[in-house]
Each structure stands twice: as structure tokens, then as C-alpha cells.
Design a protein around this motif. Structure first.
Motif, PDB file in Angstrom:
ATOM      1  N   HIS A 218      40.418  46.484  49.285  1.00 52.71           N
ATOM      2  CA  HIS A 218      40.697  47.032  47.961  1.00 52.71           C
ATOM      3  C   HIS A 218      42.034  46.525  47.420  1.00 52.71           C
ATOM      4  O   HIS A 218      42.674  47.169  46.595  1.00 52.71           O
ATOM      5  CB  HIS A 218      40.711  48.568  48.038  1.00 52.71           C
ATOM      6  CG  HIS A 218      40.326  49.252  46.771  1.00 52.71           C
ATOM      7  ND1 HIS A 218      41.243  49.678  45.833  1.00 52.71           N
ATOM      8  CD2 HIS A 218      39.114  49.593  46.283  1.00 52.71           C
ATOM      9  CE1 HIS A 218      40.623  50.260  44.825  1.00 52.71           C
ATOM     10  NE2 HIS A 218      39.317  50.215  45.074  1.00 52.71           N
ATOM     11  N   TYR A 458      46.063  49.010  34.233  1.00 60.17           N
ATOM     12  CA  TYR A 458      46.242  49.906  35.377  1.00 60.17           C
ATOM     13  C   TYR A 458      47.669  50.436  35.469  1.00 60.17           C
ATOM     14  O   TYR A 458      47.900  51.591  35.859  1.00 60.17           O
ATOM     15  CB  TYR A 458      45.879  49.168  36.676  1.00 60.17           C
ATOM     16  CG  TYR A 458      46.112  50.004  37.914  1.00 60.17           C
ATOM     17  CD1 TYR A 458      45.231  51.027  38.251  1.00 60.17           C
ATOM     18  CD2 TYR A 458      47.210  49.770  38.739  1.00 60.17           C
ATOM     19  CE1 TYR A 458      45.444  51.804  39.374  1.00 60.17           C
ATOM     20  CE2 TYR A 458      47.425  50.537  39.869  1.00 60.17           C
ATOM     21  CZ  TYR A 458      46.543  51.556  40.188  1.00 60.17           C
ATOM     22  OH  TYR A 458      46.766  52.328  41.289  1.00 60.17           O
ATOM     23  N   HIS A 484      28.185  49.216  33.555  1.00 57.57           N
ATOM     24  CA  HIS A 484      29.323  49.308  34.470  1.00 57.57           C
ATOM     25  C   HIS A 484      29.120  50.450  35.470  1.00 57.57           C
ATOM     26  O   HIS A 484      29.091  51.623  35.070  1.00 57.57           O
ATOM     27  CB  HIS A 484      30.616  49.556  33.697  1.00 57.57           C
ATOM     28  CG  HIS A 484      30.982  48.456  32.756  1.00 57.57           C
ATOM     29  ND1 HIS A 484      31.488  47.252  33.180  1.00 57.57           N
ATOM     30  CD2 HIS A 484      30.887  48.377  31.405  1.00 57.57           C
ATOM     31  CE1 HIS A 484      31.703  46.471  32.131  1.00 57.57           C
ATOM     32  NE2 HIS A 484      31.349  47.129  31.044  1.00 57.57           N
ATOM     33  N   HIS A 580      37.254  53.310  38.683  1.00 53.63           N
ATOM     34  CA  HIS A 580      37.115  51.943  38.198  1.00 53.63           C
ATOM     35  C   HIS A 580      35.658  51.527  38.120  1.00 53.63           C
ATOM     36  O   HIS A 580      34.769  52.178  38.684  1.00 53.63           O
ATOM     37  CB  HIS A 580      37.866  50.979  39.130  1.00 53.63           C
ATOM     38  CG  HIS A 580      37.440  51.025  40.559  1.00 53.63           C
ATOM     39  ND1 HIS A 580      36.362  50.334  41.049  1.00 53.63           N
ATOM     40  CD2 HIS A 580      37.953  51.699  41.634  1.00 53.63           C
ATOM     41  CE1 HIS A 580      36.229  50.562  42.343  1.00 53.63           C
ATOM     42  NE2 HIS A 580      37.186  51.399  42.726  1.00 53.63           N
ATOM     43  N   CYS A 581      35.429  50.430  37.422  1.00 51.17           N
ATOM     44  CA  CYS A 581      34.134  49.763  37.459  1.00 51.17           C
ATOM     45  C   CYS A 581      33.996  49.087  38.810  1.00 51.17           C
ATOM     46  O   CYS A 581      34.939  48.453  39.289  1.00 51.17           O
ATOM     47  CB  CYS A 581      34.033  48.744  36.332  1.00 51.17           C
ATOM     48  SG  CYS A 581      32.558  47.685  36.435  1.00 51.17           S
ATOM     49  N   HIS A 582      32.811  49.181  39.429  1.00 51.01           N
ATOM     50  CA  HIS A 582      32.636  48.574  40.745  1.00 51.01           C
ATOM     51  C   HIS A 582      31.981  47.197  40.681  1.00 51.01           C
ATOM     52  O   HIS A 582      31.560  46.661  41.716  1.00 51.01           O
ATOM     53  CB  HIS A 582      31.874  49.490  41.696  1.00 51.01           C
ATOM     54  CG  HIS A 582      32.432  49.476  43.091  1.00 51.01           C
ATOM     55  ND1 HIS A 582      32.308  48.381  43.923  1.00 51.01           N
ATOM     56  CD2 HIS A 582      33.137  50.396  43.797  1.00 51.01           C
ATOM     57  CE1 HIS A 582      32.887  48.646  45.083  1.00 51.01           C
ATOM     58  NE2 HIS A 582      33.404  49.852  45.034  1.00 51.01           N
ATOM     59  N   HIS A 586      35.287  42.764  37.397  1.00 45.79           N
ATOM     60  CA  HIS A 586      35.826  43.617  36.335  1.00 45.79           C
ATOM     61  C   HIS A 586      36.977  44.467  36.870  1.00 45.79           C
ATOM     62  O   HIS A 586      38.022  44.592  36.228  1.00 45.79           O
ATOM     63  CB  HIS A 586      34.731  44.525  35.780  1.00 45.79           C
ATOM     64  CG  HIS A 586      33.591  43.801  35.142  1.00 45.79           C
ATOM     65  ND1 HIS A 586      32.509  44.456  34.591  1.00 45.79           N
ATOM     66  CD2 HIS A 586      33.357  42.475  34.962  1.00 45.79           C
ATOM     67  CE1 HIS A 586      31.662  43.568  34.098  1.00 45.79           C
ATOM     68  NE2 HIS A 586      32.145  42.356  34.321  1.00 45.79           N
ATOM     69  N   GLU A 587      36.763  45.051  38.008  1.00 57.23           N
ATOM     70  CA  GLU A 587      37.800  45.889  38.626  1.00 57.23           C
ATOM     71  C   GLU A 587      39.109  45.118  38.797  1.00 57.23           C
ATOM     72  O   GLU A 587      40.194  45.631  38.508  1.00 57.23           O
ATOM     73  CB  GLU A 587      37.309  46.381  39.983  1.00 57.23           C
ATOM     74  CG  GLU A 587      38.342  47.119  40.812  1.00 57.23           C
ATOM     75  CD  GLU A 587      37.864  47.404  42.222  1.00 57.23           C
ATOM     76  OE1 GLU A 587      38.723  47.670  43.085  1.00 57.23           O
ATOM     77  OE2 GLU A 587      36.643  47.357  42.469  1.00 57.23           O
ATOM     78  N   ASP A 588      38.989  43.865  39.235  1.00 61.85           N
ATOM     79  CA  ASP A 588      40.186  43.058  39.466  1.00 61.85           C
ATOM     80  C   ASP A 588      40.918  42.724  38.173  1.00 61.85           C
ATOM     81  O   ASP A 588      42.101  42.409  38.194  1.00 61.85           O
ATOM     82  CB  ASP A 588      39.810  41.758  40.194  1.00 61.85           C
ATOM     83  CG  ASP A 588      39.697  41.951  41.712  1.00 61.85           C
ATOM     84  OD1 ASP A 588      40.080  43.024  42.209  1.00 61.85           O
ATOM     85  OD2 ASP A 588      39.234  41.019  42.393  1.00 61.85           O
ATOM     86  N   MET A 592      40.346  49.360  35.881  1.00 58.62           N
ATOM     87  CA  MET A 592      40.696  50.381  36.861  1.00 58.62           C
ATOM     88  C   MET A 592      41.869  51.190  36.318  1.00 58.62           C
ATOM     89  O   MET A 592      42.790  50.633  35.723  1.00 58.62           O
ATOM     90  CB  MET A 592      41.059  49.729  38.194  1.00 58.62           C
ATOM     91  CG  MET A 592      41.491  50.714  39.285  1.00 58.62           C
ATOM     92  SD  MET A 592      41.561  49.951  40.933  1.00 58.62           S
ATOM     93  CE  MET A 592      42.946  48.825  40.745  1.00 58.62           C
TER      94      MET A 592
END
Length: 599
Positions: A218, A458, A484, A580-582, A586-588, A592
Motif C-alpha cells: 500500500h 490526499y 470506481h 479510496h478507489c481500488h 486511480h488510487e496512486d 484517495m
């Protein structure tokens, strides 16, 4: 999201910052020519990589046996009593054989040692109420095996060497310091640490309801590449006194986690990931989604499994970066859903197909005695990106094959009419109502540059600050074209309804300007058609698919559901939690947001 067209290179321009940095040396015209030359070289390099890309049709399906990943007990027995146990699980670079005819692949793998490390990692078997302590150790090399992009919010060591990692137990309920916050990363030997790092050993108290979880990396901005490299594994919390009377299939042979994901490979066996971004002048490497045509289950491409004519429990985990799977059996066998994500259902639900977003878990029983054939292929027909992308092909439309023995036998397992009853969602208990908006931003060539929740990166202070022990209603507004899968750390939630936005473009324009659902009169727009929630998804979940152009209303609960009590730990500490979106790409970048629980 669409793939980046090469002709778009011709419309790219340098940013003011890039220009000013090189103005003393080059004219603007020269710089533009240099940029276009570099982009052309990058494109030609990518073409070269694609020439070396393995054609999935060259690999024969269903030749490798489905592995059962190694199991590690998260408890020890003293006389006849289970006691807490401490584990050491490392992250190692090694080579892994994904297919009989594919050369060994460099991967990152979890395991007690390099020799025993696997992809996926070992399945950790925990007992409800018995503490498990895990010291996660990073033994990875100084450089990554996959391309990564420093222009998105990313964990970057001060020395620029070492691979940041941190482990999140997906579906776990424990104090913030054990949650695997994206900024709690560390490099090999704990040489460098992220700003929120605080401890070497994570404490999982396992006081929550029994069910299926999974663990994965993560690290900030590196989740997509670290998981692609192999850092994933299953974690099961068992409660024999509660689950035993159900008489569901259990034991090594009949209770099997299936960790499913997609990959592409080069001919030399290495994992292929496009190294050129869809907006290379902004993000040199980042792409909005990763898709591979070769489907992996428990570390093998399109494996096979021989089963007896009786019931099996399959804990199916979608560990893909971005691919949705809509699973079905080619011979018509049914799925009997007994749990969803980390939580049992109140009663079993039978379906002919099941749609799983990235990180979702379908916990199902399949009765192979019902098969009229001696073979059953688990298949997939979900378009990618979901829901409006390309149709599946002959490679990514197949998952694995079950060969069913002819002999009929007495089946000792059953699926009871009632499973485990948890409290129904109580809307009157909600202490707060929130609006959560999902945005996608594009460049002047129409390509995605980043994604935000509530229009905030974030790093902005937390705006979601629920009180421990309470429930809240969240209205999740998806203003993008993608579905998402939203995952909330710590909490469980139930999906109440999904309502289509009418005059959606008008509402989007207002939200883009004001970022305030109430001021943009959400009540006048969230009044379109309703989407029903599938019966097997009406229980308590930790991730759900947010339909594009809809408002999805969920009841979020910040307490245990099995005991109807507050958490056995303090959830209010730092660094808090996240949601966050998994879809990992997108999360990166950077879908998030922090979730800080208050007293």
C-alpha cells in the motif's frame, strides 16, 4: 479511459517550468524538437517492447495444476488452547514460474524466506479473538523491476535507492498504526522510512467477525507496481464455534482461496507494463488503467483443478489492478454466495454469474455434483475498462478449468438456509450525512491526468472525520465515466440504493465550479432511475462498485457488527485511515483521501 494515441504527441507542449529551466541553453523551437524526438524514441522503444510482447495464444490453457498456497497459522497451540503468535514475513525478489511454457518471471514475493516465498504469498490463517503479530520485512533490491512514475504523489526515499513497501490487511479492523498507511512505508532493512512510519511489527487482534481478507502492498504512489510485481496474499479469520455448526465445506481440500489477477508478459517471461504514459509530458509513465490478457489464479496462468462431485467453498479474490471480472461457469453451474468481502450473509444467495471489481471477494460454494458434464470452465465476460470498454477475447475470457470426477459420492457438507445474522442497517442511527464526489481531470488532449475525491488531493486535511462507534450515511457521487470500486479502511458499510443523475452535465458543470453538492442542488438531479442492489451484496461490505453517473448511498458503520459493540482498540490515533478507489492506477494518482476517526 482510452489508450493514448501516438498522433497526440504532435500536440504536446512543454510546461512553463520546463521551458524556464532550459531557456539559457536552448530556444523554444529547439526544446520542442528535442521533446518530440524524445517522445518518438520513447514510442519506438515501446514498439520494440511490444515486438517482444508474448502473444497469449502461444500459451496452452489448462496445463498447470492450481496451486494451494502455503498456509501459515497466525496462532499457536499451548496444550489445547490457542495463543497469540508472532510471525516474520519478508518481501523478496525471486523468479516465479507462471506457466509450463513461460520462462521464469522476476517477481516480488511474500514468504517466511526467499526459498518459500510465493506469488500470491502464503495464506495466513487466524483465529477470531487470538492476536497475530507480523513483522513485515523488506528484502527487496535497490531498483524496481517495473517502471514507476515520480511525477504522481509517490514514496521516494531521500537516497533515491530502495523500494518503499508497507502492508495493508484489506478488510482488517485494528488501530491506525497497524493499518499500513501509504506514508508508513519503509525500504530494505528499515533503512529509510516514510513520514508516518512508527513500528516494525503489526498487531492484528482479529477481534472482528470471521471471514475472508487479503493483504497487499500500500506504499504511496507505488501500490499498482508493487502489486503487479506480486505483493499479495490471502488472510482468513476463522471462528470454529460460530462457523462449525454451519457445516460449510472446510479443510484443505474443500475450502480454497482463489486469488485472480491479469498480467501481460514479454517473451523472456518478464512482466510487461507500458513504460510510456498517456500524457507523457505531464506523467512520463502513469497510465489510467493496467490490463493484461493472461489470467492468473493462485500464481498459475489458466490453471486446472480436479474436483470430486461434491461441494467446495471458493473464496474468490479479485486482485487485479483495474480489471473487473463477471464470472460464470460455461456448463451452467451456479454460485451459492455465503459471504461477501469479509462478512457472512444472513442467508445464502444463488446466482448464475457474479461481478467482482478489483479487491472485492466473492465467498461462494459450488456444488460440482450438480454438473451434467465432466468439465466446467470458469469464464469471464466483463468489458474492460468496466462498464463500457472492450469486450473480452479468447484469452482474458477464460479463468480456469475444473475437471470433475465421474464417481458420485456422499457429501458431508451442506449450505444451511440461515448463515450468520448481523444487525440490519439502521438509518435512524446515522449521526451525519456526507457527500463524496469522484472527479477525473484531463489534459488539453483529452487524456486523464489525475483523479480526486471531493476535488482534493490526499495531502489536504481530512474532511471525513466520523466519531468512533457511530454510523453515517455517505452519498457517493460518481462524476466520471468509470465504475470506481470504493474501499473504506476500518469500516463496514451496506449499500442502500443507487440513483441516476438527471441533467448530469449541468450538475457536473456546477460541481466542477463549486464542488458543493448541496449548492449544486443535488436533490434536483439525483432523481433518475434506480439500480437495485444484488441480493448477495446487500450485507456488510468494505468495497463496492460506484456506478458512473449515479449517486450511491451507503450506511457506514464505525463499530463491530458481530458483537454490536465499539472497537476493542483506539481507532482515533495517527496516522488515521483512508478511503479510496481500488483501481490501483486511480488510487496512486490520487483518488484517495484520509479518514480520521474522532472520539
Amino acid at each position: 479511459m482510452k489508450a493514448f494515441p501516438f498522433k497526440a504527441y504532435l500536440s504536446l507542449s512543454l510546461t512553463h517550468t520546463q521551458y524556464s529551466r532550459f531557456l539559457p541553453l536552448f530556444s523554444l523551437v529547439s526544446m520542442r524538437r528535442i521533446l518530440l524526438s524524445l517522445l518518438l524514441l520513447a514510442h519506438l522503444g515501446e514498439l520494440g517492447a511490444e515486438d517482444r510482447l508474448l502473444n497469449p495464444s502461444k500459451l496452452e490453457m489448462f496445463v498447470d495444476e492450481l496451486p494451494d498456497m502455503p498456509k501459515i497459522q497466525g496462532f499457536r497451540m499451548l496444550n489445547t488452547s490457542p495463543k497469540p503468535k508472532s510471525l516474520m514475513i519478508g518481501m523478496f525478489k525471486k523468479k516465479w514460474k507462471f506457466h509450463r511454457d513461460l520462462p521464469p518471471t522476476p517477481v516480488f514475493a511474500y514468504g517466511a524466506s526467499s526459498r518459500r516465498a510465493t506469488v500470491p504469498g502464503p495464506t495466513i490463517e487466524a483465529l477470531q479473538g487470538i492476536d497475530t503479530y507480523v513483522t513485515w520485512k523488506n528484502f527487496l533490491p535497490s531498483k524496481h523491476i517495473l517502471p514507476w512514475d515520480p511525477t504522481i504523489p509517490t514514496a521516494i526515499p531521500a537516497t533515491k535507492t530502495g523500494i518503499p513497501t508497507v502492508v495493508h490487511l484489506h478488510g482488517g479492523m485494528h488501530e491506525p498504526a497497524n493499518d499500513g498507511n501509504a506514508n508508513s512505508w519503509f525500504t530494505a532493512g528499515f533503512k529509510e522510512k516514510g513520514p508516518d512510519w512508527s513500528k516494525r511489527t503489526y498487531h492484528y487482534n482479529n477481534n472482528q467477525q470471521p471471514g475472508s481478507l487479503w493483504y497487499h502492498d500500500h506504499a504511496m504512489g507505488l501500490t499498482r507496481v508493487n502489486l503487479l510485481a506480486g505483493l499479495i496474499g490471502a488472510y482468513v479469520i476463522r471462528h470454529p464455534e460460530v462457523e462449525g455448526p454451519l457445516e460449510l465445506p472446510h479443510g484443505v481440500e474443500f475450502d480454497r482461496p482463489l486469488i485472480v489477477f491479469d498480467r501481460s508478459f514479454r517473451k523472456d517471461g518478464s512482466i510487461y507494463m507500458n513504460s510510456t504514459g498517456n500524457n507523457p509530458s505531464i506523467h512520463p509513465q502513469w497510465q489510467p488503467e493496467y490490463f493484461g490478457d493472461i489470467i492468473i489464479v493462485n500464481g498459475k496462468a489458466w490453471p486446472k483443478m480436479t474436483v470430486r462431485r461434491r461441494k467446495y467453498r471458493l473464496r474468490i479474490i479479485n486482485a487485479s489492478n483495474a480489471r473487473f471480472f463477471r464470472f460464470f461457469f460455461t456448463n451452467g453451474l451456479e454460485f451459492i454466495h455465503v459471504a461477501s468481502d469479509s462478512t457472512y450473509l444472513g442467508e445464502p444467495v444463488v446466482t448464475n454469474e457474479t461481478l467482482l471489481a478489483p479487491s472485492e471477494i466473492a465467498d461462494v460454494v459450488v456444488d460440482f455434483s450438480k454438473s451434467e458434464t465432466d468439465e466446467a470452465v470458469l469464464a469471464n465476460d466483463a468489458p474492460y475498462p468496466y462498464p463500457s470498454g472492450d469486450p473480452v477475447n479468447g484469452s482474458n475470457g477464460k479463468i480456469m478449468k475444473f475437471t470433475i470426477k465421474k464417481k458420485r459420492e456422499f457429501d458431508t457438507w451442506r449450505v444451511p438456509d440461515k448463515l450468520i445474522q448481523y444487525p440490519s442497517p439502521d438509518l435512524s442511527s446515522a449521526t451525519q450525512r456526507r457527500y463524496i464526489a469522484m472527479y477525473e481531470y484531463t489534459s488539453d488532449i483529452g487524456e486523464p491526468t489525475h483523479l480526486y475525491i471531493n476535488g482534493k488531493p490526499y495531502e489536504e486535511p481530512a474532511t471525513e472525520t466520523p466519531k468512533a462507534g457511530t454510523s453515517e450515511i455517505w452519498n457517493v457521487i460518481n462524476l466520471t465515466e468509470d465504475n470506481h470500486p470504493m474501499h473504506i479502511h476500518l469500516a463496514l458499510f451496506t449499500v442502500l440504493d443507487q440513483t441516476e443523475l438527471v441533467r448530469a452535465e449541468e450538475f457536473k458543470a456546477c460541481m466542477s465550479k463549486m464542488n458543493d453538492a448541496i449548492k449544486c442542488q443535488i436533490s434536483k438531479h439525483a432523481r433518475g432511475k434506480k439500480l437495485s442492489v444484488a441480493a448477495h451484496e446487500k450485507g456488510w461490505k468494505n468495497v463496492y462498485k460506484m456506478t458512473p453517473g449515479y449517486v450511491t448511498r451507503i450506511l457506514v458503520r464505525l463499530s463491530y457488527i458481530h458483537s454490536n459493540t465499539s472497537y476493542s482498540f483506539d481507532p482515533t490515533g495517527m496516522p488515521g485511515y483512508v478511503y479510496h478507489c481500488h483501481i490501483l492506477d486511480h488510487e496512486d494518482n490520487a483518488m484517495m483521501r484520509p479518514l480520521v476517526v474522532m472520539k
